[in-house]
Design a protein around this motif. Structure first.
Motif, PDB file in Angstrom:
ATOM      1  N   GLU A  11     -20.376  -9.618 -14.940  1.00  0.00           N
ATOM      2  CA  GLU A  11     -20.114  -8.123 -14.983  1.00  0.00           C
ATOM      3  C   GLU A  11     -21.234  -7.207 -15.704  1.00  0.00           C
ATOM      4  O   GLU A  11     -21.771  -7.659 -16.719  1.00  0.00           O
ATOM      5  CB  GLU A  11     -18.985  -8.034 -15.896  1.00  0.00           C
ATOM      6  CG  GLU A  11     -18.460  -6.430 -16.050  1.00  0.00           C
ATOM      7  CD  GLU A  11     -17.143  -6.287 -16.659  1.00  0.00           C
ATOM      8  OE1 GLU A  11     -16.686  -5.286 -16.653  1.00  0.00           O
ATOM      9  OE2 GLU A  11     -16.674  -7.358 -17.287  1.00  0.00           O
ATOM     10  N   LEU A  29     -19.423  -6.833  -6.042  1.00  0.00           N
ATOM     11  CA  LEU A  29     -18.119  -5.956  -6.046  1.00  0.00           C
ATOM     12  C   LEU A  29     -18.278  -4.724  -6.911  1.00  0.00           C
ATOM     13  O   LEU A  29     -18.802  -4.702  -8.006  1.00  0.00           O
ATOM     14  CB  LEU A  29     -16.880  -6.547  -6.603  1.00  0.00           C
ATOM     15  CG  LEU A  29     -16.639  -7.850  -5.942  1.00  0.00           C
ATOM     16  CD1 LEU A  29     -15.432  -8.679  -6.699  1.00  0.00           C
ATOM     17  CD2 LEU A  29     -16.070  -7.758  -4.584  1.00  0.00           C
ATOM     18  N   ALA A  32     -13.121   0.014  -7.551  1.00  0.00           N
ATOM     19  CA  ALA A  32     -11.779  -0.579  -7.517  1.00  0.00           C
ATOM     20  C   ALA A  32     -11.603  -2.109  -7.475  1.00  0.00           C
ATOM     21  O   ALA A  32     -10.754  -3.012  -7.892  1.00  0.00           O
ATOM     22  CB  ALA A  32     -10.852   0.180  -6.726  1.00  0.00           C
ATOM     23  N   ARG A  33     -12.417  -2.255  -6.390  1.00  0.00           N
ATOM     24  CA  ARG A  33     -12.590  -3.902  -6.031  1.00  0.00           C
ATOM     25  C   ARG A  33     -13.113  -4.999  -7.363  1.00  0.00           C
ATOM     26  O   ARG A  33     -12.439  -5.610  -7.453  1.00  0.00           O
ATOM     27  CB  ARG A  33     -13.398  -4.067  -4.649  1.00  0.00           C
ATOM     28  CG  ARG A  33     -12.841  -3.956  -3.668  1.00  0.00           C
ATOM     29  CD  ARG A  33     -13.366  -4.124  -2.181  1.00  0.00           C
ATOM     30  NE  ARG A  33     -13.936  -5.311  -2.050  1.00  0.00           N
ATOM     31  CZ  ARG A  33     -13.416  -6.283  -1.488  1.00  0.00           C
ATOM     32  NH1 ARG A  33     -12.206  -6.062  -1.164  1.00  0.00           N
ATOM     33  NH2 ARG A  33     -13.526  -7.586  -1.397  1.00  0.00           N
ATOM     34  N   ALA A  35     -12.637  -3.986 -10.450  1.00  0.00           N
ATOM     35  CA  ALA A  35     -11.540  -3.945 -11.442  1.00  0.00           C
ATOM     36  C   ALA A  35     -10.647  -4.824 -10.750  1.00  0.00           C
ATOM     37  O   ALA A  35      -9.858  -5.434 -11.720  1.00  0.00           O
ATOM     38  CB  ALA A  35     -10.939  -2.351 -11.547  1.00  0.00           C
ATOM     39  N   GLU A  36     -10.048  -5.016  -9.472  1.00  0.00           N
ATOM     40  CA  GLU A  36      -9.203  -5.909  -9.273  1.00  0.00           C
ATOM     41  C   GLU A  36      -9.369  -7.107  -9.261  1.00  0.00           C
ATOM     42  O   GLU A  36      -8.800  -8.056  -9.729  1.00  0.00           O
ATOM     43  CB  GLU A  36      -8.900  -5.688  -7.733  1.00  0.00           C
ATOM     44  CG  GLU A  36      -7.819  -6.306  -7.034  1.00  0.00           C
ATOM     45  CD  GLU A  36      -7.645  -5.917  -5.672  1.00  0.00           C
ATOM     46  OE1 GLU A  36      -6.918  -6.886  -4.945  1.00  0.00           O
ATOM     47  OE2 GLU A  36      -8.013  -4.902  -5.001  1.00  0.00           O
ATOM     48  N   PHE A  37     -10.810  -7.587  -8.942  1.00  0.00           N
ATOM     49  CA  PHE A  37     -11.325  -8.872  -9.273  1.00  0.00           C
ATOM     50  C   PHE A  37     -11.280  -9.334 -10.701  1.00  0.00           C
ATOM     51  O   PHE A  37     -10.733 -10.503 -10.956  1.00  0.00           O
ATOM     52  CB  PHE A  37     -12.673  -9.086  -8.699  1.00  0.00           C
ATOM     53  CG  PHE A  37     -13.511 -10.324  -9.009  1.00  0.00           C
ATOM     54  CD1 PHE A  37     -13.260 -11.524  -8.409  1.00  0.00           C
ATOM     55  CD2 PHE A  37     -14.384 -10.373 -10.272  1.00  0.00           C
ATOM     56  CE1 PHE A  37     -13.939 -12.650  -8.765  1.00  0.00           C
ATOM     57  CE2 PHE A  37     -14.879 -11.518 -10.578  1.00  0.00           C
ATOM     58  CZ  PHE A  37     -14.799 -12.742  -9.752  1.00  0.00           C
ATOM     59  N   ALA A  39      -9.214  -8.200 -12.873  1.00  0.00           N
ATOM     60  CA  ALA A  39      -7.693  -8.636 -13.405  1.00  0.00           C
ATOM     61  C   ALA A  39      -7.067  -9.949 -13.031  1.00  0.00           C
ATOM     62  O   ALA A  39      -6.570 -10.401 -13.461  1.00  0.00           O
ATOM     63  CB  ALA A  39      -6.825  -7.508 -12.766  1.00  0.00           C
ATOM     64  N   GLU A  40      -7.924 -10.517 -11.739  1.00  0.00           N
ATOM     65  CA  GLU A  40      -7.423 -11.610 -11.064  1.00  0.00           C
ATOM     66  C   GLU A  40      -7.908 -12.875 -11.686  1.00  0.00           C
ATOM     67  O   GLU A  40      -7.643 -13.915 -11.706  1.00  0.00           O
ATOM     68  CB  GLU A  40      -7.381 -11.528  -9.541  1.00  0.00           C
ATOM     69  CG  GLU A  40      -6.774 -12.684  -8.826  1.00  0.00           C
ATOM     70  CD  GLU A  40      -6.907 -12.184  -7.304  1.00  0.00           C
ATOM     71  OE1 GLU A  40      -6.924 -13.118  -6.547  1.00  0.00           O
ATOM     72  OE2 GLU A  40      -7.187 -11.205  -7.002  1.00  0.00           O
ATOM     73  N   TRP A  52     -12.614 -14.677  -2.727  1.00  0.00           N
ATOM     74  CA  TRP A  52     -13.162 -13.335  -2.607  1.00  0.00           C
ATOM     75  C   TRP A  52     -14.401 -13.234  -2.034  1.00  0.00           C
ATOM     76  O   TRP A  52     -15.054 -12.325  -1.370  1.00  0.00           O
ATOM     77  CB  TRP A  52     -13.545 -12.808  -3.976  1.00  0.00           C
ATOM     78  CG  TRP A  52     -12.335 -11.906  -4.784  1.00  0.00           C
ATOM     79  CD1 TRP A  52     -11.217 -12.531  -5.329  1.00  0.00           C
ATOM     80  CD2 TRP A  52     -12.030 -10.679  -4.837  1.00  0.00           C
ATOM     81  NE1 TRP A  52     -10.219 -11.845  -5.689  1.00  0.00           N
ATOM     82  CE2 TRP A  52     -10.657 -10.484  -5.377  1.00  0.00           C
ATOM     83  CE3 TRP A  52     -12.659  -9.464  -4.404  1.00  0.00           C
ATOM     84  CZ2 TRP A  52     -10.145  -9.292  -5.494  1.00  0.00           C
ATOM     85  CZ3 TRP A  52     -12.250  -8.268  -4.514  1.00  0.00           C
ATOM     86  CH2 TRP A  52     -10.698  -8.213  -5.019  1.00  0.00           C
TER      87      TRP A  52
END
Length: 72
Positions: A11, A29, A32-33, A35-37, A39-40, A52
């Motif tokens: 990151e 990424l 929003a993508r 952030a979604e990654f 979180a997952e 991904w």
């Protein structure tokens, strides 16, 4: 013995996430993508990164399962 890690991720300070596969960049990424990654990724990082990047399920899993070497 530990599990081999094929994927890794970094990151960056600007919020960008870089996914690395065998030492090469497999995906980047942003927004929003990213952030979604993030979180997952805590669940099962290797599986999440494989999904991904698209390096997941090539269609030969059934064939490999039926090979005599892999039969239980």
């Amino acid at each position: 013995m530990g599990q081999a890690r094929e994927f890794d991720w970094v990151e960056r300070s600007n919020g960008t996430v870089v996914i690395i596969h065998h030492g090469r960049i497999a995906g980047t990424l942003r927004g929003a993508r990213a952030a979604e990654f993030l979180a997952e990724v805590d669940d099962d990082p290797q599986l999440v990164m494989a999904r991904w990047t698209g390096n997941y399920r090539h269609g030969n899993e059934r064939t490999a399962k039926q090979h005599p070497r892999n039969r239980g």
